[in-house]
Enzyme design. Structure first.
Site, PDB file in Angstrom:
ATOM      1  N   PRO A 288       3.696   7.639  -0.328  1.00 30.53           N
ATOM      2  CA  PRO A 288       2.890   6.934   0.675  1.00 30.53           C
ATOM      3  C   PRO A 288       3.579   5.778   1.398  1.00 30.53           C
ATOM      4  O   PRO A 288       2.994   5.187   2.311  1.00 30.53           O
ATOM      5  CB  PRO A 288       1.690   6.430  -0.130  1.00 30.53           C
ATOM      6  N   TYR A 380       7.529   4.694  12.185  1.00 28.55           N
ATOM      7  CA  TYR A 380       6.304   4.148  11.585  1.00 28.55           C
ATOM      8  C   TYR A 380       5.101   4.343  12.507  1.00 28.55           C
ATOM      9  O   TYR A 380       4.034   4.754  12.058  1.00 28.55           O
ATOM     10  CB  TYR A 380       6.503   2.667  11.251  1.00 28.55           C
TER      11      TYR A 380
HETATM   12  P1  FAD Z   1      -7.445  15.810   1.396  1.00 25.24           P
HETATM   13  O1  FAD Z   1      -7.839  14.499   1.958  1.00 25.24           O
HETATM   14  O2  FAD Z   1      -6.922  15.861   0.015  1.00 25.24           O
HETATM   15  O3  FAD Z   1      -8.715  16.765   1.520  1.00 25.24           O
HETATM   16  C1  FAD Z   1      -8.806  18.002   0.862  1.00 25.24           C
HETATM   17  C2  FAD Z   1     -10.253  18.310   0.586  1.00 25.24           C
HETATM   18  O4  FAD Z   1     -10.361  19.600  -0.013  1.00 25.24           O
HETATM   19  C3  FAD Z   1     -10.873  17.332  -0.391  1.00 25.24           C
HETATM   20  O5  FAD Z   1     -12.092  16.833   0.120  1.00 25.24           O
HETATM   21  C4  FAD Z   1     -11.067  18.139  -1.662  1.00 25.24           C
HETATM   22  O6  FAD Z   1     -12.190  17.713  -2.418  1.00 25.24           O
HETATM   23  C5  FAD Z   1     -11.270  19.537  -1.084  1.00 25.24           C
HETATM   24  N1  FAD Z   1     -10.962  20.620  -2.028  1.00 25.24           N
HETATM   25  C6  FAD Z   1      -9.945  20.679  -2.915  1.00 25.24           C
HETATM   26  N2  FAD Z   1      -9.991  21.825  -3.610  1.00 25.24           N
HETATM   27  C7  FAD Z   1     -11.048  22.524  -3.137  1.00 25.24           C
HETATM   28  C8  FAD Z   1     -11.613  23.783  -3.457  1.00 25.24           C
HETATM   29  N3  FAD Z   1     -11.086  24.543  -4.436  1.00 25.24           N
HETATM   30  N4  FAD Z   1     -12.700  24.200  -2.778  1.00 25.24           N
HETATM   31  C9  FAD Z   1     -13.251  23.425  -1.797  1.00 25.24           C
HETATM   32  N5  FAD Z   1     -12.755  22.208  -1.462  1.00 25.24           N
HETATM   33  C10 FAD Z   1     -11.674  21.757  -2.109  1.00 25.24           C
HETATM   34  N6  FAD Z   1      -1.549   8.789   4.579  1.00 25.24           N
HETATM   35  C11 FAD Z   1      -1.357   8.117   5.749  1.00 25.24           C
HETATM   36  O7  FAD Z   1      -1.166   8.767   6.794  1.00 25.24           O
HETATM   37  N7  FAD Z   1      -1.360   6.747   5.825  1.00 25.24           N
HETATM   38  C12 FAD Z   1      -1.538   5.992   4.711  1.00 25.24           C
HETATM   39  O8  FAD Z   1      -1.617   4.759   4.829  1.00 25.24           O
HETATM   40  C13 FAD Z   1      -1.707   6.679   3.435  1.00 25.24           C
HETATM   41  N8  FAD Z   1      -1.899   5.983   2.300  1.00 25.24           N
HETATM   42  C14 FAD Z   1      -2.238   6.668   1.150  1.00 25.24           C
HETATM   43  C15 FAD Z   1      -2.537   5.917   0.031  1.00 25.24           C
HETATM   44  C16 FAD Z   1      -2.917   6.580  -1.139  1.00 25.24           C
HETATM   45  C17 FAD Z   1      -3.215   5.749  -2.355  1.00 25.24           C
HETATM   46  C18 FAD Z   1      -3.023   8.002  -1.175  1.00 25.24           C
HETATM   47  C19 FAD Z   1      -3.484   8.722  -2.427  1.00 25.24           C
HETATM   48  C20 FAD Z   1      -2.723   8.737  -0.055  1.00 25.24           C
HETATM   49  C21 FAD Z   1      -2.334   8.091   1.107  1.00 25.24           C
HETATM   50  N9  FAD Z   1      -2.048   8.795   2.266  1.00 25.24           N
HETATM   51  C22 FAD Z   1      -1.744   8.115   3.418  1.00 25.24           C
HETATM   52  C23 FAD Z   1      -2.107  10.241   2.269  1.00 25.24           C
HETATM   53  C24 FAD Z   1      -3.439  10.784   2.797  1.00 25.24           C
HETATM   54  O9  FAD Z   1      -4.519  10.185   2.088  1.00 25.24           O
HETATM   55  C25 FAD Z   1      -3.481  12.306   2.661  1.00 25.24           C
HETATM   56  O10 FAD Z   1      -2.301  12.829   3.220  1.00 25.24           O
HETATM   57  C26 FAD Z   1      -4.699  12.912   3.359  1.00 25.24           C
HETATM   58  O11 FAD Z   1      -5.843  12.730   2.563  1.00 25.24           O
HETATM   59  C27 FAD Z   1      -4.514  14.411   3.636  1.00 25.24           C
HETATM   60  O12 FAD Z   1      -5.702  14.948   4.170  1.00 25.24           O
HETATM   61  P2  FAD Z   1      -6.109  16.449   3.878  1.00 25.24           P
HETATM   62  O13 FAD Z   1      -7.395  16.668   4.616  1.00 25.24           O
HETATM   63  O14 FAD Z   1      -4.971  17.337   4.123  1.00 25.24           O
HETATM   64  O15 FAD Z   1      -6.356  16.515   2.295  1.00 25.24           O
HETATM   65  C1  DHB Z   2      -1.818   1.682   3.342  1.00 25.79           C
HETATM   66  C2  DHB Z   2      -1.305   2.761   2.650  1.00 25.79           C
HETATM   67  C3  DHB Z   2       0.028   3.077   2.785  1.00 25.79           C
HETATM   68  O1  DHB Z   2       0.541   4.134   2.133  1.00 25.79           O
HETATM   69  C4  DHB Z   2       0.868   2.311   3.589  1.00 25.79           C
HETATM   70  O2  DHB Z   2       2.179   2.639   3.683  1.00 25.79           O
HETATM   71  C5  DHB Z   2       0.349   1.238   4.272  1.00 25.79           C
HETATM   72  C6  DHB Z   2      -1.006   0.918   4.144  1.00 25.79           C
HETATM   73  C7  DHB Z   2      -3.247   1.344   3.196  1.00 25.79           C
HETATM   74  O3  DHB Z   2      -3.937   2.017   2.423  1.00 25.79           O
HETATM   75  O4  DHB Z   2      -3.717   0.414   3.858  1.00 25.79           O
END
Ligand code: FAD
Ligand code: DHB
Length: 389
Positions: A288, A380
């Site tokens: 992240p 960024y």
């Molecule tokens: P997800 O958000 O994981 O959504 C997938 C969905 O599918 C979920 O709701 C899940 O419940 C559902 N699902 C799973 N399995 C099944 C199933 N079998 N049947 C039906 N539904 C199912 N990214 C950034 O761009 N900027 C940031 O600042 C950043 N900070 C982060 C900080 C943290 C602590 C974390 C954990 C991640 C961070 N990320 C960040 C990454 C970002 O959160 C993810 O890349 C993003 O959630 C991806 O979205 P998605 O919709 O692909 O997947």
């Molecule tokens: C946040 C998460 C990140 O991974 C990052 O690089 C900057 C900010 C956030 O959750 O605010």
């Protein structure tokens, strides 16, 4: 039951895809295994790239984000007893980021889908994918949904990627020997801009959500457990890693939410098989540090929407066939940037004094050379989308 696009997962990728398809007159059903309340409360990302902000605004779901989101025109890199600003406004004029919680984006998208009569089903059990090579369908909770195409938007631990027969997908991955402990706290941010801090004790990040809520992350060992981190230890460690420049005091408050996230880079190639298209974390994840995961999910969905619009409009499969190739260029750029930011700012146990000197020298270069700082800034805030995508 039948729909044009069966979407698995109501995270940012699945919900935005459903919304963008609706704007093009294409039907979809979203199947989500968690409850609506759970997905709306799940605290994750916070940094929206310029292109993500533009996408949400153009799609008519950016109104609250523009009102409540916090536009940022720089970040601070803090190390060696000093802070250094990476000034987006100077280095990449006209491009910036907006700090707005991922779960707020999810809330806005769910509200938009439901207001438009969209079919989003929560707490759906046992989703399975079938006949991906010919006439695909999904089964869940005793029901069957026939689709022209399936979009696997179910995140890293979902069922879509494992439904692809073995040997078809190549996987590229890197595990990091540490994790991030993240907290959300009821306290005004102690800084106007995000602080990415490198210290000998490890990395710390000061982010925020609103004038009254702050978000923090700490580099912790990969096997750290929340039980080992009582509130006082978290604040003390944040103070130690952030109060390293004269005059900076960290304000503390009630911790409302906490979690530990492993750090991993992962890419599957290709991001498609038969009539299944993977988008977002289902296809790739990044550590992240570069704040790229959510933004990559949005970029994939933009490409997939164009390809599906061409397919349902004219029957042409050209863009669908090229979906994976079109996405992977940006995916690998983000992998590299996320790896680079991670290695620049974290401490690695195996680092010897020589490696530490190299890291500090690189930080000095990034913060003193306009060319190097511009490289950081343009990655960024996010590389622009190619025209038409
Ligand atoms: P997800 O958000 O994981 O959504 C997938 C969905 O599918 C979920 O709701 C899940 O419940 C559902 N699902 C799973 N399995 C099944 C199933 N079998 N049947 C039906 N539904 C199912 N990214 C950034 O761009 N900027 C940031 O600042 C950043 N900070 C982060 C900080 C943290 C602590 C974390 C954990 C991640 C961070 N990320 C960040 C990454 C970002 O959160 C993810 O890349 C993003 O959630 C991806 O979205 P998605 O919709 O692909 O997947
Ligand atoms: C946040 C998460 C990140 O991974 C990052 O690089 C900057 C900010 C956030 O959750 O605010």
């Amino acid at each position: 039951m039948r729909t044009q696009v069966g979407i698995i997962g109501a995270g940012p990728a699945g919900l935005l895809l459903s919304h963008l398809l609706h704007l093009r007159g294409i039907s979809s059903v979203v199947l989500e295994k968690r409850s609506r309340d759970y997905v709306e409360r799940r605290v994750r990302a916070g940094v929206l790239e310029q292109g993500t902000v533009d996408t949400l605004v153009e799609a008519g779901v950016g109104e609250r984000m523009l009102r409540e989101g916090l536009p940022h025109h720089g970040i601070e890199l803090r190390y060696g007893g000093a802070g250094h600003r990476i000034a987006f406004d100077k280095l990449v004029p006209g491009r910036s980021i907006t700090v707005y919680g991922q779960q707020e984006v999810v809330k806005d998208l769910i509200a938009a889908r439901l207001a438009a009569g969209g079919d989003v089903r929560f707490e759906v059990e046992d989703v399975e994918l079938h006949a991906l090579e010919s006439q695909p369908y999904l089964t869940f909770g005793g029901e069957r949904l026939d689709c022209d195409v399936i979009a696997g938007c179910d995140g890293f631990h979902g069922v879509s990627r494992p439904a692809v027969p073995e040997g078809v997908l190549s996987v590229f991955e890197r595990d990091y020997p540490f994790a991030w402990l993240g907290i959300l706290a009821r306290v005004a941010p102690s800084s106007e801009e995000l602080i990415y801090a490198r210290t000998e004790r490890g990395f710390a990040l000061h982010s925020m959500r609103s004038p009254a809520v702050s978000r923090f992350y700490l580099q912790v060992p990969a096997d750290a457990r929340l039980d080992d981190w009582p509130d006082e230890r978290i604040w003390e460690e944040l103070r130690t890693r952030l109060e390293t420049v004269p005059g900076f005091t960290l304000a503390t408050g009630e911790i409302m939410e906490r979690g530990i996230t492993p750090m991993r880079g992962f890419v599957t190639e290709p991001m498609q098989y038969g009539r299944l298209y993977l988008a977002g974390d289902a296809a790739h994840i990044v550590p992240p540090t570069g704040a790229k995961g959510l933004n990559l999910a949005v970029a994939d969905v933009r490409v997939l929407t164009e390809a599906l619009a061409a397919y349902f409009g004219s029957g042409s499969t050209e863009l669908l066939d090229g979906y994976s190739d079109a996405c992977l260029k940006r995916v690998w750029r983000a992998q590299h940037f996320s790896w680079w930011m991670t290695t620049l700012l974290h401490t690695f146990e195996e680092d010897d004094p020589y490696a530490r000197k190299l890291q500090l020298s690189y930080l000095d270069y990034v913060t003193s050379s306009e060319a190097a700082a511009t490289t950081l800034a343009e990655n960024y805030v996010g590389l622009p989308f190619e025209p038409g995508r």
